[in-house]
Scaffold this motif. Structure first.
Motif, PDB file in Angstrom:
ATOM      1  N   MET A   1       5.825 -33.562 -35.840  1.00 17.93           N
ATOM      2  CA  MET A   1       6.366 -33.959 -37.144  1.00 17.93           C
ATOM      3  C   MET A   1       6.403 -32.751 -38.065  1.00 17.93           C
ATOM      4  SD  MET A   1       4.309 -37.493 -37.700  1.00 17.93           S
ATOM      5  CE  MET A   1       5.295 -37.900 -39.124  1.00 17.93           C
ATOM      6  N   CYS A   2       7.485 -32.592 -38.772  1.00 15.38           N
ATOM      7  CA  CYS A   2       7.672 -31.404 -39.617  1.00 15.38           C
ATOM      8  C   CYS A   2       7.811 -31.811 -41.075  1.00 15.38           C
ATOM      9  CB  CYS A   2       8.913 -30.642 -39.168  1.00 15.38           C
ATOM     10  SG  CYS A   2       9.220 -29.144 -40.114  1.00 15.38           S
ATOM     11  N   PHE A   3       7.025 -31.189 -41.935  1.00  9.76           N
ATOM     12  CA  PHE A   3       7.114 -31.439 -43.362  1.00  9.76           C
ATOM     13  C   PHE A   3       7.380 -30.123 -44.085  1.00  9.76           C
ATOM     14  CE2 PHE A   3       5.563 -35.724 -43.374  1.00  9.76           C
ATOM     15  CZ  PHE A   3       4.720 -35.794 -42.276  1.00  9.76           C
ATOM     16  N   LEU A   4       7.971 -30.230 -45.248  1.00 13.95           N
ATOM     17  CA  LEU A   4       8.185 -29.063 -46.098  1.00 13.95           C
ATOM     18  C   LEU A   4       6.922 -28.808 -46.904  1.00 13.95           C
ATOM     19  CD1 LEU A   4      10.148 -26.949 -47.224  1.00 13.95           C
ATOM     20  CD2 LEU A   4      10.821 -28.620 -48.959  1.00 13.95           C
ATOM     21  N   LEU A   5       6.340 -27.653 -46.749  1.00 16.12           N
ATOM     22  CA  LEU A   5       5.108 -27.320 -47.456  1.00 16.12           C
ATOM     23  C   LEU A   5       5.438 -26.449 -48.653  1.00 16.12           C
ATOM     24  CD1 LEU A   5       2.780 -26.491 -44.444  1.00 16.12           C
ATOM     25  CD2 LEU A   5       3.204 -28.682 -45.535  1.00 16.12           C
ATOM     26  N   LEU A   6       4.961 -26.869 -49.843  1.00 14.83           N
ATOM     27  CA  LEU A   6       5.285 -26.130 -51.061  1.00 14.83           C
ATOM     28  C   LEU A   6       4.051 -25.697 -51.836  1.00 14.83           C
ATOM     29  CD1 LEU A   6       8.334 -28.198 -52.389  1.00 14.83           C
ATOM     30  CD2 LEU A   6       8.382 -26.025 -51.179  1.00 14.83           C
ATOM     31  N   LEU A 321       7.035 -44.228 -30.123  1.00 16.14           N
ATOM     32  CA  LEU A 321       6.816 -42.957 -30.803  1.00 16.14           C
ATOM     33  C   LEU A 321       5.874 -42.104 -29.963  1.00 16.14           C
ATOM     34  CD1 LEU A 321       6.178 -44.308 -34.426  1.00 16.14           C
ATOM     35  CD2 LEU A 321       8.279 -43.224 -33.605  1.00 16.14           C
ATOM     36  N   ASP A 322       6.030 -40.782 -29.995  1.00 20.84           N
ATOM     37  CA  ASP A 322       5.071 -39.945 -29.273  1.00 20.84           C
ATOM     38  C   ASP A 322       3.705 -40.063 -29.939  1.00 20.84           C
ATOM     39  OD1 ASP A 322       4.517 -37.520 -31.139  1.00 20.84           O
ATOM     40  OD2 ASP A 322       6.696 -37.646 -31.129  1.00 20.84           O
ATOM     41  N   ASN A 323       2.662 -39.671 -29.251  1.00 19.53           N
ATOM     42  CA  ASN A 323       1.292 -39.924 -29.710  1.00 19.53           C
ATOM     43  C   ASN A 323       1.010 -39.344 -31.089  1.00 19.53           C
ATOM     44  OD1 ASN A 323       0.689 -41.320 -27.393  1.00 19.53           O
ATOM     45  ND2 ASN A 323      -0.260 -39.566 -26.343  1.00 19.53           N
ATOM     46  N   THR A 325       3.147 -38.492 -33.490  1.00 16.31           N
ATOM     47  CA  THR A 325       3.945 -39.163 -34.515  1.00 16.31           C
ATOM     48  C   THR A 325       3.416 -40.563 -34.772  1.00 16.31           C
ATOM     49  OG1 THR A 325       5.894 -37.898 -33.842  1.00 16.31           O
ATOM     50  CG2 THR A 325       6.272 -39.874 -35.174  1.00 16.31           C
ATOM     51  N   HIS A 326       3.044 -41.261 -33.698  1.00  8.98           N
ATOM     52  CA  HIS A 326       2.508 -42.614 -33.851  1.00  8.98           C
ATOM     53  C   HIS A 326       1.235 -42.604 -34.697  1.00  8.98           C
ATOM     54  CE1 HIS A 326       0.095 -46.160 -32.679  1.00  8.98           C
ATOM     55  NE2 HIS A 326       1.261 -46.770 -32.719  1.00  8.98           N
ATOM     56  N   LYS A 327       0.349 -41.652 -34.452  1.00 11.63           N
ATOM     57  CA  LYS A 327      -0.901 -41.576 -35.216  1.00 11.63           C
ATOM     58  C   LYS A 327      -0.627 -41.327 -36.690  1.00 11.63           C
ATOM     59  CE  LYS A 327      -5.282 -39.061 -35.551  1.00 11.63           C
ATOM     60  NZ  LYS A 327      -6.105 -37.945 -35.006  1.00 11.63           N
ATOM     61  N   ALA A 328       0.283 -40.393 -36.980  1.00  8.38           N
ATOM     62  CA  ALA A 328       0.603 -40.076 -38.373  1.00  8.38           C
ATOM     63  C   ALA A 328       1.261 -41.267 -39.066  1.00  8.38           C
ATOM     64  CB  ALA A 328       1.514 -38.857 -38.433  1.00  8.38           C
ATOM     65  N   CYS A 329       2.187 -41.913 -38.376  1.00  6.27           N
ATOM     66  CA  CYS A 329       2.872 -43.069 -38.954  1.00  6.27           C
ATOM     67  C   CYS A 329       1.913 -44.236 -39.151  1.00  6.27           C
ATOM     68  CB  CYS A 329       4.035 -43.496 -38.055  1.00  6.27           C
ATOM     69  SG  CYS A 329       5.395 -42.307 -37.971  1.00  6.27           S
ATOM     70  N   LEU A 330       1.039 -44.448 -38.180  1.00  3.02           N
ATOM     71  CA  LEU A 330       0.073 -45.536 -38.259  1.00  3.02           C
ATOM     72  C   LEU A 330      -0.805 -45.404 -39.490  1.00  3.02           C
ATOM     73  CD1 LEU A 330      -1.317 -48.003 -36.888  1.00  3.02           C
ATOM     74  CD2 LEU A 330      -2.759 -46.362 -35.670  1.00  3.02           C
ATOM     75  N   ASN A 331      -1.279 -44.203 -39.763  1.00  3.75           N
ATOM     76  CA  ASN A 331      -2.153 -44.006 -40.918  1.00  3.75           C
ATOM     77  C   ASN A 331      -1.401 -44.193 -42.240  1.00  3.75           C
ATOM     78  OD1 ASN A 331      -4.426 -43.546 -39.389  1.00  3.75           O
ATOM     79  ND2 ASN A 331      -4.256 -41.326 -39.442  1.00  3.75           N
ATOM     80  N   MET A 332      -0.112 -43.926 -42.246  1.00  5.84           N
ATOM     81  CA  MET A 332       0.665 -44.089 -43.476  1.00  5.84           C
ATOM     82  C   MET A 332       0.825 -45.550 -43.870  1.00  5.84           C
ATOM     83  SD  MET A 332       3.610 -41.162 -43.586  1.00  5.84           S
ATOM     84  CE  MET A 332       3.822 -41.433 -45.345  1.00  5.84           C
ATOM     85  N   VAL A 333       0.721 -46.457 -42.891  1.00  5.91           N
ATOM     86  CA  VAL A 333       0.911 -47.886 -43.181  1.00  5.91           C
ATOM     87  C   VAL A 333      -0.351 -48.704 -42.913  1.00  5.91           C
ATOM     88  CG1 VAL A 333       3.385 -47.771 -42.751  1.00  5.91           C
ATOM     89  CG2 VAL A 333       1.858 -48.365 -40.870  1.00  5.91           C
ATOM     90  N   ARG A 334      -1.441 -48.025 -42.566  1.00  2.00           N
ATOM     91  CA  ARG A 334      -2.686 -48.735 -42.282  1.00  2.00           C
ATOM     92  C   ARG A 334      -3.246 -49.293 -43.587  1.00  2.00           C
ATOM     93  NH1 ARG A 334      -6.042 -47.846 -37.786  1.00  2.00           N
ATOM     94  NH2 ARG A 334      -5.170 -45.746 -37.463  1.00  2.00           N
ATOM     95  N   PRO A 335      -3.443 -50.614 -43.700  1.00  2.00           N
ATOM     96  CA  PRO A 335      -3.960 -51.196 -44.948  1.00  2.00           C
ATOM     97  C   PRO A 335      -5.367 -50.711 -45.269  1.00  2.00           C
ATOM     98  CG  PRO A 335      -2.948 -52.878 -43.559  1.00  2.00           C
ATOM     99  CD  PRO A 335      -3.070 -51.637 -42.722  1.00  2.00           C
ATOM    100  N   GLU A 336      -5.767 -50.944 -46.496  1.00  2.00           N
ATOM    101  CA  GLU A 336      -7.022 -50.393 -47.013  1.00  2.00           C
ATOM    102  C   GLU A 336      -8.238 -50.785 -46.187  1.00  2.00           C
ATOM    103  OE1 GLU A 336      -9.827 -50.884 -51.008  1.00  2.00           O
ATOM    104  OE2 GLU A 336      -7.668 -51.278 -51.143  1.00  2.00           O
TER     105      GLU A 336
END
Length: 361
Positions: A1-6, A321-323, A325-336
Motif C-alpha cells: 500500500m502506498c501513501f503520500l507522506l508530507l 486482498l493481499d495480507n 493490505t487486508h491488515k491495514a484495511c481491517l484496522n481502518m474499519v475495526r470498531p472501538e
C-alpha cells in the motif's frame, strides 16, 4: 500500500498524546486513527481496566490497566472516554504530552445523542419525540439522576465541569480558560477534515496517519424527525448554554488557526487528504465504502456495537486482498471495542515501558 507522506523533516512526530474523547462529536473516528498510529509504531496505550475509565465518574489513574503508583512507568497514548481530571491524567502521562479534544455544535450533538442515548438518558427516554424534548426540555429533565448529562451540556461534563451549573458569562469564560491552559488543540466536528490537517501539523505526523473512515455512524432517520426551525435550534443552544459558549469560543480560535496556517494551503491539503481517502476506500471496501447494517457484515470483529434506537452501521472489506493490505484495511474499519481488546491482548504480554525508556522513543 502506498501513501503520500508530507511530514516535514524539521520536526519529530509527537508520540505522547492525550485525547479527551467527548461524546457524539466524531470522536470514535479520531480514536481509530490514534489506535492505528500507536499500534503500527508499538506505542503503549493507557487502556481502561473495564469498558471505560469509571465513566461517568471522574477519571482516576487506577482505572488504567497496568498502572502502578509506585513505579516510573508512563504511557504513550490515553484516548478512551472519560470525565477529565487533569491531576489524575498527569499521573499516567509524561510531562511532554500533547492534549487535544473535539467539540461540536450542541444542535448537531443533540440530534445524534437523542437516538443514541434514548435508552440511557432519563430525559430522552421519557420524551415522546425529539421535537417534544426540544420544546420543553425541563419537563423531562431531572438534574439529580445518573446520565442526565447526555441531555444537557455533554461537553462541559466531559471536560470535568458541573453540567447543571446555572449559566453565567463569568462561569463559562472560567471553564474556557481552564481548557485553554490544558489543551493544545480543539478539533471541530463540523470541520473534521480541516481539523485533521491542523492536527497532523501540530503533531508532525505524515498524511497517511490521518486518513480515516467515519466510525460509529447511525442509520439515518427521516429528515422531518430531526429537522428543526431556527427557533428550535436557538432553544437547544440556550438549553446547552455552557456547551454553546465553548463551541463558539473554540470555533473562533479554530478559524484563527486556519488563517495562520493559510487558507490556500489548507485547501491544497484537503484535496490531497480526500483523494487519498477515496483511493483507500476503493482499495479496501465493497461498494466504494457504503455503510451497511451489522447483519450484513460476516466478520464478527467488524460488527459495530449496537445501542440506542437507530442501528449502528459498519463496513464490508473486499475479499481477496493481499495480507498486508487486508491488515491495514481491517484496522481502518475495526470498531472501538474489538480494537481495544486486540490492544489489550498485545499489551498483556509485557509491562508498560519505564519513564526512561519512554523518553527515548
Amino acid at each position: 500500500m502506498c501513501f503520500l507522506l508530507l511530514a516535514t523533516a524539521s520536526c519529530r512526530p509527537h508520540k505522547h498524546i492525550m485525547f479527551l474523547k467527548t461524546h457524539k462529536t466524531g470522536s470514535s473516528t479520531v480514536l481509530n486513527m490514534l489506535y492505528r498510529f500507536g499500534d503500527e509504531r508499538g506505542l503503549w496505550f493507557a487502556l481502561p481496566t473495564s469498558d471505560h475509565f469509571g465513566y461517568p465518574n471522574y477519571f482516576s489513574a487506577h482505572h488504567v490497566r497496568g498502572y502502578q503508583s509506585d513505579s516510573q512507568q508512563h504511557f504513550d497514548i490515553l484516548a478512551n472516554h472519560m470525565r477529565f481530571q487533569k491531576s489524575e491524567v498527569e499521573k499516567v502521562m509524561p510531562p511532554d504530552t500533547f492534549y487535544f479534544s473535539i467539540m461540536g455544535d450542541p444542535v448537531t450533538m443533540a440530534k445524534s445523542a437523542f437516538s443514541y442515548f434514548k435508552t440511557i438518558s432519563p430525559a430522552f427516554s421519557q420524551a415522546e419525540s425529539f421535537h417534544a424534548f426540544v420544546s420543553k426540555p425541563w419537563k423531562y429533565y431531572n438534574p439529580y439522576v445518573q446520565y442526565s448529562h447526555f441531555s444537557r451540556n455533554m461537553m462541559w461534563f466531559d471536560f470535568g465541569f458541573d453540567h447543571n451549573a446555572n449559566y453565567s458569562e463569568s462561569l463559562a469564560m472560567k471553564g474556557e480558560s481552564v481548557i485553554r491552559k490544558t489543551f493544545n488543540m480543539i478539533l471541530l466536528l463540523e470541520y473534521f477534515d480541516e481539523s485533521l490537517v491542523l492536527l497532523r501539523h501540530a503533531l508532525c505526523w505524515p498524511m497517511e496517519a490521518i486518513i480515516t473512515f467515519s466510525m460509529n455512524m447511525q442509520q439515518s432517520g427521516s429528515n422531518e424527525e430531526m429537522l428543526l426551525t431556527e427557533n428550535q435550534e436557538r432553544r437547544l443552544r440556550d438549553w446547552n448554554a455552557l456547551d454553546w459558549h465553548l463551541y463558539k469560543a473554540f470555533n473562533h480560535t479554530f478559524w484563527e488557526e486556519v488563517e495562520r496556517f493559510g487558507v490556500a494551503r489548507m485547501e491544497q491539503e484537503l484535496v490531497i487528504l480526500r483523494n487519498l481517502r477515496a483511493k483507500q476506500m476503493q482499495t479496501c471496501l465493497l461498494e466504494d465504502g457504503k455503510l451497511v447494517e451489522s447483519n450484513k457484515i460476516s466478520d464478527a470483529d467488524l460488527k459495530p456495537f449496537q445501542t440506542g434506537v437507530k442501528k449502528i452501521l459498519g463496513y464490508q472489506l473486499k475479499p481477496d486482498l493481499d495480507n498486508a493490505t487486508h491488515k491495514a484495511c481491517l484496522n481502518m474499519v475495526r470498531p472501538e471495542i474489538p480494537y481495544r481488546k486486540l490492544l489489550e491482548a498485545k499489551q498483556s504480554l509485557s509491562a508498560p515501558p519505564s519513564l526512561e525508556k519512554n523518553s527515548k522513543m
